[in-house]
Design a protein around this motif. Structure first.
Motif, PDB file in Angstrom:
ATOM      1  N   UNK A   1       8.225   5.145   3.618  1.00 45.13           N
ATOM      2  CA  UNK A   1       8.061   4.065   2.645  1.00 45.13           C
ATOM      3  C   UNK A   1       8.489   2.733   3.252  1.00 45.13           C
ATOM      4  N   UNK A   2       9.611   2.714   3.954  1.00 48.00           N
ATOM      5  CA  UNK A   2      10.093   1.466   4.554  1.00 48.00           C
ATOM      6  C   UNK A   2       9.157   0.980   5.655  1.00 48.00           C
ATOM      7  N   UNK A   3       8.585   1.896   6.409  1.00 50.41           N
ATOM      8  CA  UNK A   3       7.612   1.540   7.441  1.00 50.41           C
ATOM      9  C   UNK A   3       6.420   0.834   6.790  1.00 50.41           C
ATOM     10  N   UNK A   4       5.928   1.410   5.701  1.00 50.36           N
ATOM     11  CA  UNK A   4       4.769   0.828   5.010  1.00 50.36           C
ATOM     12  C   UNK A   4       5.122  -0.522   4.384  1.00 50.36           C
TER      13      UNK A   4
ATOM     14  N   UNK B   1      -7.482  -6.328   5.983  1.00 49.99           N
ATOM     15  CA  UNK B   1      -6.039  -6.121   6.046  1.00 49.99           C
ATOM     16  C   UNK B   1      -5.609  -5.059   5.043  1.00 49.99           C
ATOM     17  N   UNK B   2      -6.180  -5.102   3.863  1.00 53.08           N
ATOM     18  CA  UNK B   2      -5.837  -4.113   2.843  1.00 53.08           C
ATOM     19  C   UNK B   2      -6.316  -2.731   3.281  1.00 53.08           C
TER      20      UNK B   2
ATOM     21  N   UNK C   1      -4.881   2.637   5.186  1.00 50.87           N
ATOM     22  CA  UNK C   1      -4.878   3.621   6.267  1.00 50.87           C
ATOM     23  C   UNK C   1      -3.476   3.948   6.743  1.00 50.87           C
ATOM     24  N   UNK C   2      -2.631   2.938   6.836  1.00 51.50           N
ATOM     25  CA  UNK C   2      -1.241   3.171   7.261  1.00 51.50           C
ATOM     26  C   UNK C   2      -0.515   4.051   6.257  1.00 51.50           C
ATOM     27  N   UNK C   3      -0.724   3.808   4.970  1.00 52.41           N
ATOM     28  CA  UNK C   3      -0.092   4.638   3.939  1.00 52.41           C
ATOM     29  C   UNK C   3      -0.549   6.094   4.066  1.00 52.41           C
ATOM     30  N   UNK C   4      -1.826   6.297   4.342  1.00 54.12           N
ATOM     31  CA  UNK C   4      -2.333   7.667   4.520  1.00 54.12           C
ATOM     32  C   UNK C   4      -1.708   8.334   5.739  1.00 54.12           C
TER      33      UNK C   4
ATOM     34  N   UNK D   1      -5.065  -2.159  -5.166  1.00 54.66           N
ATOM     35  CA  UNK D   1      -5.286  -1.268  -4.028  1.00 54.66           C
ATOM     36  C   UNK D   1      -3.991  -0.977  -3.288  1.00 54.66           C
ATOM     37  N   UNK D   2      -3.161  -2.003  -3.093  1.00 53.26           N
ATOM     38  CA  UNK D   2      -1.908  -1.792  -2.371  1.00 53.26           C
ATOM     39  C   UNK D   2      -0.899  -1.025  -3.216  1.00 53.26           C
ATOM     40  N   UNK D   3      -0.872  -1.287  -4.499  1.00 47.23           N
ATOM     41  CA  UNK D   3       0.007  -0.521  -5.388  1.00 47.23           C
ATOM     42  C   UNK D   3      -0.377   0.955  -5.348  1.00 47.23           C
ATOM     43  N   UNK D   4      -1.671   1.230  -5.407  1.00 43.46           N
ATOM     44  CA  UNK D   4      -2.151   2.613  -5.336  1.00 43.46           C
ATOM     45  C   UNK D   4      -1.821   3.250  -3.987  1.00 43.46           C
ATOM     46  N   UNK D   5      -1.957   2.488  -2.906  1.00 43.95           N
ATOM     47  CA  UNK D   5      -1.686   3.026  -1.568  1.00 43.95           C
ATOM     48  C   UNK D   5      -0.218   3.392  -1.405  1.00 43.95           C
ATOM     49  N   UNK D   6       0.671   2.577  -1.951  1.00 44.10           N
ATOM     50  CA  UNK D   6       2.099   2.831  -1.809  1.00 44.10           C
ATOM     51  C   UNK D   6       2.646   3.892  -2.743  1.00 44.10           C
ATOM     52  N   UNK D   7       1.914   4.212  -3.785  1.00 40.76           N
ATOM     53  CA  UNK D   7       2.406   5.147  -4.809  1.00 40.76           C
ATOM     54  C   UNK D   7       2.816   6.511  -4.250  1.00 40.76           C
TER      55      UNK D   7
END
Length: 180
Positions: A83-86, A62-63, A68-71, A118-124
């Motif tokens: 950002x809102x989509x993610x 899931x992570x 991948x979605x953030x990318x 990992x999620x914090x990094x992806x959203x940054x």
């Protein structure tokens, strides 16, 4: 390279852990996981030295999907919408996977593979672009946003419609964080 029996044990433990966490949440019994996987509790602990390590492994796919979605959204034309989509995807995933919100709680010294890190990094990058566009206040951090989602999901996980309620509350929070 791990021995083949160690690899089989790891895969069996992880498969059982995924079912147990889905049924019982983040507090699933490690002893029950060991019994069901037909291994000793020491074998479980050798592969997963902590409950946190086990939860991180359970939610890795899931992570990976959220990374991948953030990318995919990183170069979107509308940084706020990206950002809102993610954040919506994160909320939906966390609300639909029993125990994931508990895995998102950041402890004092998480490693780089920790779900929350990992999620914090992806959203940054998404957050940084939204801040640069003036869509989000400069003081908001990616860790803040993951904490907001975590709190929302923890608050709604025992309701009749956890995902629906979590998304409704996310909408309220977004209006406070980033009015359109």
């Amino acid at each position: 390279m791990p021995r083949s029996d160690a690899q089989r044990n790891y895969a069996r433990i992880l498969a059982v852990a995924e079912r147990e966490v889905a049924e019982h949440g983040a507090d699933a019994s490690l002893e029950q996981i060991a019994r069901t996987a037909e291994v000793g509790s020491a074998t479980v602990r050798r592969h997963f030295p902590s409950r946190r390590a086990l939860l991180d492994a359970v939610f890795r796919e899931r992570v990976d999907a959220l990374d991948g979605r953030a990318l995919e959204l990183a170069d979107a034309d509308d940084p706020r919408a990206a950002l809102l989509d993610w954040l919506t995807a994160l909320t939906e995933y966390a609300a639909s996977a029993r125990g994931m919100a508990a895995a998102l709680i950041q402890d004092e010294a998480p490693d780089r593979d920790h779900v929350c890190v990992r999620l914090t990094d992806a959203g940054e990058p998404l957050l940084r672009r939204a801040i640069e566009a003036g869509a989000v206040a400069a003081g908001v951090t990616s860790a803040d946003l993951v904490a907001v989602v975590t709190g929302i999901v923890l608050a709604t996980e025992h309701g009749r419609d956890p995902a629906g309620e979590a998304l409704r509350l996310l909408g309220l929070a977004v209006r406070g964080i980033s009015p359109s």
